[in-house]
Design a protein around this motif. Structure first.
Motif, PDB file in Angstrom:
ATOM      1  N   LYS A  67      -9.140   2.580   2.582  1.00 29.72           N
ATOM      2  CA  LYS A  67     -10.452   2.426   3.303  1.00 29.72           C
ATOM      3  C   LYS A  67     -10.610   0.811   3.373  1.00 29.72           C
ATOM      4  CE  LYS A  67     -12.564   6.598   1.139  1.00 29.72           C
ATOM      5  NZ  LYS A  67     -13.829   6.993   0.526  1.00 29.72           N
ATOM      6  N   GLN A  68      -9.744   0.109   3.045  1.00 31.23           N
ATOM      7  CA  GLN A  68      -9.973  -1.593   3.076  1.00 31.23           C
ATOM      8  C   GLN A  68      -8.933  -1.928   4.090  1.00 31.23           C
ATOM      9  OE1 GLN A  68      -9.894  -2.002  -1.221  1.00 31.23           O
ATOM     10  NE2 GLN A  68     -12.250  -2.771  -0.879  1.00 31.23           N
ATOM     11  N   SER A  69      -9.034  -3.087   4.673  1.00 34.59           N
ATOM     12  CA  SER A  69      -7.784  -3.795   5.441  1.00 34.59           C
ATOM     13  C   SER A  69      -6.633  -3.870   4.865  1.00 34.59           C
ATOM     14  CB  SER A  69      -8.624  -5.145   5.914  1.00 34.59           C
ATOM     15  OG  SER A  69      -8.797  -5.908   4.761  1.00 34.59           O
ATOM     16  N   PHE A  70      -5.548  -3.750   5.753  1.00 34.87           N
ATOM     17  CA  PHE A  70      -4.188  -3.720   5.178  1.00 34.87           C
ATOM     18  C   PHE A  70      -3.492  -4.591   6.343  1.00 34.87           C
ATOM     19  CE2 PHE A  70       0.156  -2.077   5.346  1.00 34.87           C
ATOM     20  CZ  PHE A  70       0.424  -1.904   4.046  1.00 34.87           C
ATOM     21  N   LEU A  71      -2.494  -5.246   6.005  1.00 33.02           N
ATOM     22  CA  LEU A  71      -1.773  -6.250   6.702  1.00 33.02           C
ATOM     23  C   LEU A  71      -0.323  -6.002   6.338  1.00 33.02           C
ATOM     24  CD1 LEU A  71      -0.957  -8.232   8.919  1.00 33.02           C
ATOM     25  CD2 LEU A  71      -1.475 -10.286   7.108  1.00 33.02           C
ATOM     26  N   ASP A  72       0.726  -5.502   7.209  1.00 35.85           N
ATOM     27  CA  ASP A  72       1.862  -5.500   7.106  1.00 35.85           C
ATOM     28  C   ASP A  72       2.613  -6.751   7.723  1.00 35.85           C
ATOM     29  OD1 ASP A  72       4.754  -4.585   6.530  1.00 35.85           O
ATOM     30  OD2 ASP A  72       4.483  -3.045   7.975  1.00 35.85           O
ATOM     31  N   LEU A  73       3.111  -7.618   6.919  1.00 32.94           N
ATOM     32  CA  LEU A  73       3.490  -8.750   7.573  1.00 32.94           C
ATOM     33  C   LEU A  73       5.185  -8.805   7.692  1.00 32.94           C
ATOM     34  CD1 LEU A  73       1.982 -11.667   8.091  1.00 32.94           C
ATOM     35  CD2 LEU A  73       2.690 -12.503   6.169  1.00 32.94           C
ATOM     36  N   GLY A  74       5.686  -9.120   8.946  1.00 32.78           N
ATOM     37  CA  GLY A  74       7.098  -8.808   9.200  1.00 32.78           C
ATOM     38  C   GLY A  74       7.305  -7.230   9.078  1.00 32.78           C
ATOM     39  N   THR A  75       6.776  -6.754   9.953  1.00 38.28           N
ATOM     40  CA  THR A  75       6.835  -5.160   9.910  1.00 38.28           C
ATOM     41  C   THR A  75       8.102  -4.531  10.361  1.00 38.28           C
ATOM     42  OG1 THR A  75       5.441  -3.130  10.537  1.00 38.28           O
ATOM     43  CG2 THR A  75       5.989  -4.855  12.457  1.00 38.28           C
ATOM     44  N   GLY A  76       8.627  -5.167  11.130  1.00 39.01           N
ATOM     45  CA  GLY A  76      10.260  -4.747  11.301  1.00 39.01           C
ATOM     46  C   GLY A  76       9.915  -3.493  12.032  1.00 39.01           C
ATOM     47  N   THR A  77      10.370  -2.495  11.652  1.00 40.60           N
ATOM     48  CA  THR A  77      10.308  -0.949  12.234  1.00 40.60           C
ATOM     49  C   THR A  77       8.998  -0.540  12.173  1.00 40.60           C
ATOM     50  OG1 THR A  77      10.680   0.175  10.289  1.00 40.60           O
ATOM     51  CG2 THR A  77      12.777  -0.253  11.538  1.00 40.60           C
ATOM     52  N   GLY A  78       8.007  -1.238  11.540  1.00 39.81           N
ATOM     53  CA  GLY A  78       6.788  -0.689  11.348  1.00 39.81           C
ATOM     54  C   GLY A  78       6.496   0.428  10.050  1.00 39.81           C
ATOM     55  N   VAL A  79       7.464   0.457   9.087  1.00 39.23           N
ATOM     56  CA  VAL A  79       7.418   1.820   8.283  1.00 39.23           C
ATOM     57  C   VAL A  79       6.330   1.606   7.457  1.00 39.23           C
ATOM     58  CG1 VAL A  79       9.293   0.561   6.623  1.00 39.23           C
ATOM     59  CG2 VAL A  79       8.911   3.151   6.780  1.00 39.23           C
ATOM     60  N   HIS A  80       6.110   0.460   6.775  1.00 36.36           N
ATOM     61  CA  HIS A  80       4.879   0.472   5.842  1.00 36.36           C
ATOM     62  C   HIS A  80       3.707   0.409   6.382  1.00 36.36           C
ATOM     63  CE1 HIS A  80       8.330  -1.814   3.474  1.00 36.36           C
ATOM     64  NE2 HIS A  80       8.345  -0.929   3.082  1.00 36.36           N
ATOM     65  N   ALA A  81       3.346   0.049   7.701  1.00 38.65           N
ATOM     66  CA  ALA A  81       2.343   0.238   8.381  1.00 38.65           C
ATOM     67  C   ALA A  81       2.005   1.730   8.553  1.00 38.65           C
ATOM     68  CB  ALA A  81       2.283  -0.531   9.475  1.00 38.65           C
ATOM     69  N   LEU A  82       3.054   2.311   9.141  1.00 37.78           N
ATOM     70  CA  LEU A  82       3.103   3.876   9.380  1.00 37.78           C
ATOM     71  C   LEU A  82       2.698   4.691   8.057  1.00 37.78           C
ATOM     72  CD1 LEU A  82       6.106   4.008  11.624  1.00 37.78           C
ATOM     73  CD2 LEU A  82       3.635   3.995  12.405  1.00 37.78           C
ATOM     74  N   LEU A  83       3.387   4.166   6.994  1.00 33.95           N
ATOM     75  CA  LEU A  83       2.934   5.142   5.952  1.00 33.95           C
ATOM     76  C   LEU A  83       1.361   4.747   5.263  1.00 33.95           C
ATOM     77  CD1 LEU A  83       4.289   6.382   3.521  1.00 33.95           C
ATOM     78  CD2 LEU A  83       5.021   3.946   2.470  1.00 33.95           C
ATOM     79  N   MET A  84       1.065   3.783   5.497  1.00 35.65           N
ATOM     80  CA  MET A  84      -0.403   3.490   5.047  1.00 35.65           C
ATOM     81  C   MET A  84      -1.325   4.209   6.058  1.00 35.65           C
ATOM     82  SD  MET A  84      -0.791   1.860   2.679  1.00 35.65           S
ATOM     83  CE  MET A  84      -2.654   1.438   2.568  1.00 35.65           C
TER      84      MET A  84
END
Length: 283
Positions: A67-84
């Motif tokens: 429920k809080q802000s999340f930054l995926d730095l150097g996201t590449g494929t975006g996998v960790h942002a997508l996981l969140m």
């Protein structure tokens, strides 16, 4: 370095849509969470280290983090942002220095969710994020340290237009050092950053220089959360072709205590992937 990154990126874009269709793969992270991805030229396919980091996010973050802000730095494929996003977070920002990576990450969001809600930015580290602060920041930086000029010359000679740019894997020590200096201005007072470090950047060297720069009291504290031993992959056919030169470079780093790794009886290299949490120092 930016010139190297831009090299033939336009050509890679032309192939992005067809590569998306032809090179699908899927990663499972537990709790029923699967991310569908595609492989494209000049963008890293998710590595074993990236999977380890994703596994850690699923295991360690509780429902309040979603429920809080999340930054995926150097996201590449975006996998960790997508996981969140799969975990229910609706306040996600993802950045990468490579425009082609951001384009692919946006494609992946649509592939997995049929719409786009993640806020994507193209830039170096925290560039273009103003003074915004985040509760959780995740970063999986380049895994190998700055190469010698002799190795750079060999990499350039071996590197065709379709291969990954040099800085996709090298210059990790320089990138992490800049990240540590910029992080306090973008991390909430009670937030944490989760960074995955490859022992081939020289973790002790990077952290020692950070502490010395701040005369023993840096603004960030840190702790090792977990460590994994992973066999070395060359990721690129061009890099594989100069394996001997790379191993010689790694050995030079090791003898100067600028990198750490082990080898087996066949000469195969195994490196340490270390997940570290950083947070504001309170004392």
């Amino acid at each position: 370095m930016q010139g190297l990154l831009d090299h033939n990126e336009t050509a890679a874009k032309k192939h992005l849509s067809t590569e998306h269709i032809e090179n699908k793969y899927k990663i499972y992270f537990g709790l029923g969470l699967c991310i569908n991805l595609t492989h494209a030229p000049k963008v890293f396919k998710v590595s074993p280290a990236g999977i380890k980091l994703g596994d850690y996010l699923v295991r360690s973050l509780d429902s309040s983090a979603f429920k809080q802000s999340f930054l995926d730095l150097g996201t590449g494929t975006g996998v960790h942002a997508l996981l969140m996003r799969k975990l229910g977070n609706n306040d996600i920002t993802a950045t990468d220095i490579s425009e082609i990576s951001i384009k692919q990450a946006k494609f992946h969001e649509n592939l997995n969710f049929k719409n786009n809600k993640i806020e994507f930015h193209t830039g170096d580290l925290f560039e273009d994020l103003s003074e915004r602060r985040f509760q959780t920041i995740v970063f999986n930086p380049p895994g190998w340290r700055t190469p010698s000029q002799a190795l750079i010359n060999k990499l350039r000679k071996a590197d065709p237009a379709t291969e990954l740019p040099i800085q996709a894997m090298f210059y990790g020590d320089e990138v992490v050092s800049r990240f540590l200096e910029q992080l306090p201005a973008h991390l909430n007072s009670k937030g944490k950053a989760i960074i995955g470090l490859n022992s081939l950047i020289g973790i002790q060297d990077v952290l020692s220089r950070y502490i010395q720069k701040h005369r023993g009291t840096p603004p960030l504290a840190y702790k090792l959360i977990e460590r994994h031993t992973i066999p070395l992959l060359y990721y690129s056919n061009a890099w594989q072709s100069i394996e001997k030169s790379l191993k010689e470079e790694f050995e030079k780093w090791s003898t100067r205590d600028l990198a750490a790794y082990s080898t087996d009886a066949h000469g195969n290299i195994f490196w340490s992937y270390e997940i570290i949490e950083l947070y504001h120092r309170t004392t």
